[in-house]
Design a protein around this motif. Sequence first.
Motif, PDB file in Angstrom:
ATOM      1  N   HIS A   8       0.857  -1.188   0.000  1.00 23.09           N
ATOM      2  CA  HIS A   8       0.000   0.000   0.000  1.00 23.09           C
ATOM      3  C   HIS A   8       0.893   1.237   0.000  1.00 23.09           C
ATOM      4  O   HIS A   8       1.708   1.409   0.895  1.00 23.09           O
ATOM      5  N   LYS A   9       0.757   2.052  -1.032  1.00 20.01           N
ATOM      6  CA  LYS A   9       1.508   3.310  -1.149  1.00 20.01           C
ATOM      7  C   LYS A   9       3.007   3.113  -0.934  1.00 20.01           C
ATOM      8  O   LYS A   9       3.650   3.850  -0.199  1.00 20.01           O
ATOM      9  N   GLY A  10       3.564   2.093  -1.552  1.00 19.44           N
ATOM     10  CA  GLY A  10       4.993   1.840  -1.475  1.00 19.44           C
ATOM     11  C   GLY A  10       5.455   1.130  -0.214  1.00 19.44           C
ATOM     12  O   GLY A  10       6.625   0.788  -0.079  1.00 19.44           O
ATOM     13  N   THR A  23      -4.192  -8.415  15.743  1.00 22.44           N
ATOM     14  CA  THR A  23      -2.817  -8.252  15.263  1.00 22.44           C
ATOM     15  C   THR A  23      -2.802  -7.878  13.783  1.00 22.44           C
ATOM     16  O   THR A  23      -2.037  -7.009  13.365  1.00 22.44           O
ATOM     17  N   LEU A  24      -3.670  -8.509  13.003  1.00 25.33           N
ATOM     18  CA  LEU A  24      -3.753  -8.186  11.580  1.00 25.33           C
ATOM     19  C   LEU A  24      -4.143  -6.722  11.392  1.00 25.33           C
ATOM     20  O   LEU A  24      -3.545  -6.018  10.578  1.00 25.33           O
ATOM     21  N   HIS A  25      -5.136  -6.245  12.142  1.00 25.06           N
ATOM     22  CA  HIS A  25      -5.532  -4.837  12.059  1.00 25.06           C
ATOM     23  C   HIS A  25      -4.353  -3.920  12.391  1.00 25.06           C
ATOM     24  O   HIS A  25      -4.121  -2.921  11.710  1.00 25.06           O
ATOM     25  N   GLN A  26      -3.613  -4.260  13.439  1.00 26.48           N
ATOM     26  CA  GLN A  26      -2.447  -3.458  13.827  1.00 26.48           C
ATOM     27  C   GLN A  26      -1.406  -3.438  12.718  1.00 26.48           C
ATOM     28  O   GLN A  26      -0.844  -2.389  12.405  1.00 26.48           O
ATOM     29  N   THR A  30       0.093  -0.246  10.240  1.00 32.10           N
ATOM     30  CA  THR A  30       1.493   0.191  10.124  1.00 32.10           C
ATOM     31  C   THR A  30       1.867   0.592   8.704  1.00 32.10           C
ATOM     32  O   THR A  30       2.832   1.328   8.506  1.00 32.10           O
ATOM     33  N   ILE A  31       1.099   0.121   7.715  1.00 34.34           N
ATOM     34  CA  ILE A  31       1.372   0.532   6.333  1.00 34.34           C
ATOM     35  C   ILE A  31       0.266   1.441   5.792  1.00 34.34           C
ATOM     36  O   ILE A  31       0.105   1.610   4.588  1.00 34.34           O
ATOM     37  N   GLY A  32      -0.502   2.014   6.709  1.00 35.03           N
ATOM     38  CA  GLY A  32      -1.481   3.019   6.336  1.00 35.03           C
ATOM     39  C   GLY A  32      -2.819   2.509   5.849  1.00 35.03           C
ATOM     40  O   GLY A  32      -3.575   3.242   5.209  1.00 35.03           O
ATOM     41  N   ASP A  48      -4.594  -0.918  -8.409  1.00 39.47           N
ATOM     42  CA  ASP A  48      -5.281  -1.003  -7.119  1.00 39.47           C
ATOM     43  C   ASP A  48      -4.476  -0.305  -6.029  1.00 39.47           C
ATOM     44  O   ASP A  48      -3.251  -0.383  -6.008  1.00 39.47           O
ATOM     45  N   ALA A  49      -5.183   0.352  -5.119  1.00 37.63           N
ATOM     46  CA  ALA A  49      -4.514   1.044  -4.012  1.00 37.63           C
ATOM     47  C   ALA A  49      -3.818   0.053  -3.078  1.00 37.63           C
ATOM     48  O   ALA A  49      -2.752   0.331  -2.547  1.00 37.63           O
TER      49      ALA A  49
END
Length: 86
Positions: A8-10, A23-26, A30-32, A48-49
């Motif tokens: 996501h966004k690099g 944990t997955l949500h966290q 971390t990558i926005g 795709d974003a």
Amino acid sequence: MINAIITHKGETLIAEFPINYFTLHQQLDTIGISKGPHRIPLTDNEEDAIQVKLYSENDFGSHLALIFKETDTLEDVQIAVGAILC
């Protein structure tokens, strides 16, 4: 068992399934990514974003990854892998 490379966004994240939902949500955060796993399709199109690729380091996981389509989501992966390992 199954890993997802999520971009996501690099920024890139590798999540190993099954994974604790919190944990997955966290990790997504971390990558926005603020979307829930149920809203992240398994697509790897450059336009795709959010891009997701599945892979496994063992034969069983590699075969299991083949059941998923681009219309499936990260939540589908979590549910399927969790059900198989229980």
